[in-house]
Design a protein around this motif. Structure first.
Motif, short mmCIF file in Angstrom:
data_model
loop_
_atom_site.label_atom_id
_atom_site.label_comp_id
_atom_site.label_asym_id
_atom_site.label_seq_id
_atom_site.Cartn_x
_atom_site.Cartn_y
_atom_site.Cartn_z
N TRP A 241 33.50 -65.44 -1.67
CA TRP A 241 32.48 -65.20 -0.63
C TRP A 241 33.05 -64.23 0.38
N PHE A 242 32.35 -63.12 0.61
CA PHE A 242 32.83 -62.08 1.51
C PHE A 242 32.11 -62.14 2.85
N GLN A 243 32.88 -62.00 3.92
CA GLN A 243 32.30 -61.86 5.25
C GLN A 243 32.67 -60.48 5.78
N CYS A 244 31.72 -59.85 6.44
CA CYS A 244 31.89 -58.44 6.79
C CYS A 244 31.61 -58.18 8.26
N GLY A 245 31.94 -56.95 8.69
CA GLY A 245 31.84 -56.60 10.09
C GLY A 245 30.51 -55.99 10.50
N ASP A 246 29.56 -55.91 9.58
CA ASP A 246 28.24 -55.36 9.92
C ASP A 246 27.61 -56.17 11.04
N LYS A 247 26.78 -55.49 11.86
CA LYS A 247 26.09 -56.23 12.92
C LYS A 247 25.17 -57.28 12.28
N ASP A 248 24.96 -58.36 12.96
CA ASP A 248 24.20 -59.51 12.48
C ASP A 248 24.90 -60.25 11.34
N GLY A 249 26.16 -59.87 11.08
CA GLY A 249 26.96 -60.67 10.16
C GLY A 249 26.54 -60.66 8.71
N TYR A 250 26.75 -59.53 8.05
CA TYR A 250 26.51 -59.49 6.60
C TYR A 250 27.54 -60.36 5.89
N ASN A 251 27.09 -61.12 4.91
CA ASN A 251 28.00 -61.81 4.00
C ASN A 251 27.34 -61.92 2.64
N SER A 252 28.14 -62.19 1.60
CA SER A 252 27.55 -62.25 0.27
C SER A 252 28.48 -62.99 -0.69
N PRO A 253 27.90 -63.84 -1.53
CA PRO A 253 28.70 -64.52 -2.54
C PRO A 253 28.77 -63.70 -3.83
N LEU A 254 29.94 -63.69 -4.45
CA LEU A 254 30.10 -63.00 -5.73
C LEU A 254 30.57 -64.05 -6.74
N ASP A 255 29.83 -64.19 -7.83
CA ASP A 255 30.22 -65.19 -8.84
C ASP A 255 31.58 -64.80 -9.44
N MET A 256 32.39 -65.82 -9.77
CA MET A 256 33.77 -65.57 -10.17
C MET A 256 33.88 -64.68 -11.39
N ARG A 257 32.98 -64.85 -12.37
CA ARG A 257 33.10 -64.02 -13.58
C ARG A 257 32.91 -62.55 -13.25
N VAL B 293 37.72 -67.95 -1.51
CA VAL B 293 37.50 -68.46 -2.86
C VAL B 293 36.96 -69.87 -2.73
N THR B 294 35.79 -70.13 -3.28
CA THR B 294 35.12 -71.40 -2.99
C THR B 294 34.24 -71.85 -4.14
N ASN B 295 34.00 -73.14 -4.19
CA ASN B 295 33.04 -73.69 -5.16
C ASN B 295 31.67 -73.87 -4.55
N ASP B 296 31.57 -73.62 -3.24
CA ASP B 296 30.29 -73.83 -2.55
C ASP B 296 29.48 -72.55 -2.52
N TYR B 297 28.19 -72.69 -2.73
CA TYR B 297 27.31 -71.55 -2.55
C TYR B 297 26.98 -71.42 -1.08
N LYS B 298 27.51 -70.37 -0.43
CA LYS B 298 27.36 -70.25 1.02
C LYS B 298 26.25 -69.30 1.43
N ILE C 54 33.87 -53.66 -1.29
CA ILE C 54 34.01 -54.21 -2.64
C ILE C 54 33.00 -53.48 -3.51
N ARG C 55 33.52 -52.74 -4.46
CA ARG C 55 32.66 -52.00 -5.37
C ARG C 55 32.41 -52.87 -6.61
N VAL C 56 31.14 -53.18 -6.85
CA VAL C 56 30.79 -54.02 -7.99
C VAL C 56 29.74 -53.28 -8.82
N PRO C 57 30.17 -52.47 -9.79
CA PRO C 57 29.18 -51.65 -10.52
C PRO C 57 28.28 -52.46 -11.44
N THR C 58 28.54 -53.77 -11.58
CA THR C 58 27.65 -54.61 -12.38
C THR C 58 26.67 -55.39 -11.50
#
Lengths: 210, 261
Positions: free
Chosen positions: B178-194, B241-246, B222-226
């Motif tokens: 799970w990524f947390q970022c510096g964008d205003k209003d707090g962008y964040n996003s979960p990326l599945d482990m695979r 790194v987490t098992n929770d969907y945030k 984080i570049r994720v071309p898929t």
């Protein structure tokens, strides 16, 4: 299923109670109609997020109210469209309906029937038999339906289905293919609905079968 | 109504006041998917039940979106690589795209920045930028596909995320990074482990062989071309790194969470 065999095998005996459109055709037809309208209206909203051409669709005719909502609709209705379409293709082939109703299509037949239609001389006596123009349009729209689904899948999964994406010339070109198919379907829809209204018994046959 | 009138300030144009108030409101259409009567009628046919209020329609659509997450996870082939392109095909200029203007993009001082590593990892030490720059890097020229439909080919250079996850001793059996970022209003996003372990998923430090500019997410993206573009975090501050969907900034607003390409 049995009603299909009855109707198509006895297509040439004209009794008043003759089934023109069997139940499975009617159910799949109207399910497809709903799915198509949902796909087209949500698709217009998705198009508006990044238009390919110098116009956008009015929000009064789009579905989903913003890109995220439209995508939810589009990727939900796609299952209805694909599953319904797949059943239609399978049944169309195994029952022989496609072969019986849509073939043969000859250029001569299409031209003479088109002339007859434009001079209002085309017969609508037997609705169970398609004229050459109908055959061409119905066969053509099935092909367009297949291409719009495949090009859509290639845009949804350009990595997992890279071969499909490559078949369309890549992601960017697939967008134009998808749009063109939509335009053809909308054009078909306009003619299809207009003619159904002009020949009301054909609309009745698609609703109650007779 | 009487109370409302009392709130109005004498001498202030009411219509202007209303206009200002509307401007301050969040975009009401954002979270409302259904507006037209036609769509409600269509849904009634679709589900075979009487869907009167739009919220139950939204619930149905959200369920299908969850189903689509599962379908996409099933379709995901960890060995299928995103197509790569020659450098001559790179889109110039590569578009800046965010939910804010470029002027509002985070301005991060590289020397002060550090990447926090949290959750199911053995080594939680934060990483300075010059430490990260020393890790082995690879370049990829891939197509960035935006959820809006447009796409652009870019050149990204950085460290494969899976190498970094190995380095910090991440539990790669966990479900998400799970990524947390510096964008205003707090962008964040979960990326599945695979997907996080996919060979082309990259901690990006350079765009077109130059240090990643502010417009594209300095100091690290984080570049994720898929994945679709909105699942490519920029201005990354931390990874967990987490098992929770945030949840995520866009995911919570209705974009499909897997959104794989």
């Amino acid at each position: 299923m049995s009603s299909l065999a009855v109707s198509d095998d006895h297509a040439d005996t004209s009794t008043p109670a003759k089934v023109i459109q069997p139940t499975w055709v009617r159910v799949l037809h109207w399910t497809n109609a709903v799915a198509m309208v949902l796909m087209i209206m949500s698709g217009w909203q998705i198009y508006n997020a990044s238009p390919l051409f110098n116009f956008t669709f009015s929000s009064s005719i789009t579905l989903g109210s913003w890109l995220g909502g439209a995508l939810l609709w589009h990727f939900a209705a796609m299952w209805l469209l694909m599953v319904n379409g797949l059943i239609y293709l399978v049944l169309g082939f195994i029952t022989g309906r496609f072969r019986r109703k849509l073939l043969p299509i000859t250029p001569g037949g299409v031209i003479s029937d088109a002339k007859a239609a434009l001079t209002l001389k085309l017969s609508h006596g037997d609705l169970s038999k398609y004229n050459s123009v109908q055959k061409l349009l119905y066969a053509g729209i099935i092909v367009v339906g297949i291409v719009i689904v495949l090009s859509g899948l290639s845009m949804w999964k350009p990595v997992q289905l890279y071969w499909l994406s490559a078949l369309f010339g890549g992601y960017d070109i697939a967008r134009y293919v998808h749009f063109t198919c939509m335009a053809l379907i909308v054009a078909f829809l306009v003619i299809h609905v207009a003619l159904a209204v002009l020949v009301p018994k054909s609309l009745r046959a698609m609703i109650i079968g007779r | 109504m009487g109370r409302l009138r009392k709130l109005l300030i004498p001498g202030v144009d009411k219509s202007l006041l209303v206009r200002d108030a509307v401007k301050a409101m969040p975009d009401p259409t954002r979270r409302r998917f259904i507006t037209t009567g036609a769509s409600l009628g269509a849904l009634t046919l679709l589900s075979g039940c009487d869907v009167i209020d739009s919220s139950s329609a939204e619930e149905l659509l959200k369920k299908v979106s969850k189903f689509n997450d599962a379908v996409q996870a099933w379709m995901f082939n960890p060995d299928a690589l995103a197509p790569t392109f020659p450098e001559s095909m790179i889109t110039k200029p590569f578009p800046f795209n965010a939910y804010y203007d470029l002027d509002d993009a985070p301005e991060i001082a590289g020397a002060d920045w550090k990447l926090e590593v949290r959750g199911l990892v053995e080594n939680k030490k934060p990483w300075m930028l010059d430490e990260l720059y020393k890790l082995p890097q690879v370049k990829q020229v891939t197509r960035h596909i935006c959820v809006e439909g447009w796409s652009a080919i870019g050149s990204w250079t950085g460290t494969p995320l899976r190498d970094f996850l190995k380095l910090v001793g991440a539990d790669t059996r966990a479900k998400y990074v799970w990524f947390q970022c510096g964008d205003k209003d707090g962008y964040n996003s979960p990326l599945d482990m695979r997907t996080a372990l996919h060979p082309q998923t990259q901690m990006t430090f350079k765009f077109a062989d130059e240090i990643l500019p502010r417009a594209y997410g300095f100091p690290m993206k984080i570049r994720v071309p898929t994945k679709l573009g909105f699942k490519n975090p920029k201005y990354v501050l931390s990874m967990e790194v987490t098992n929770d969907y945030k949840g995520g900034y866009w995911e919570d607003q209705g974009y499909n969470s897997f959104s794989g390409s």
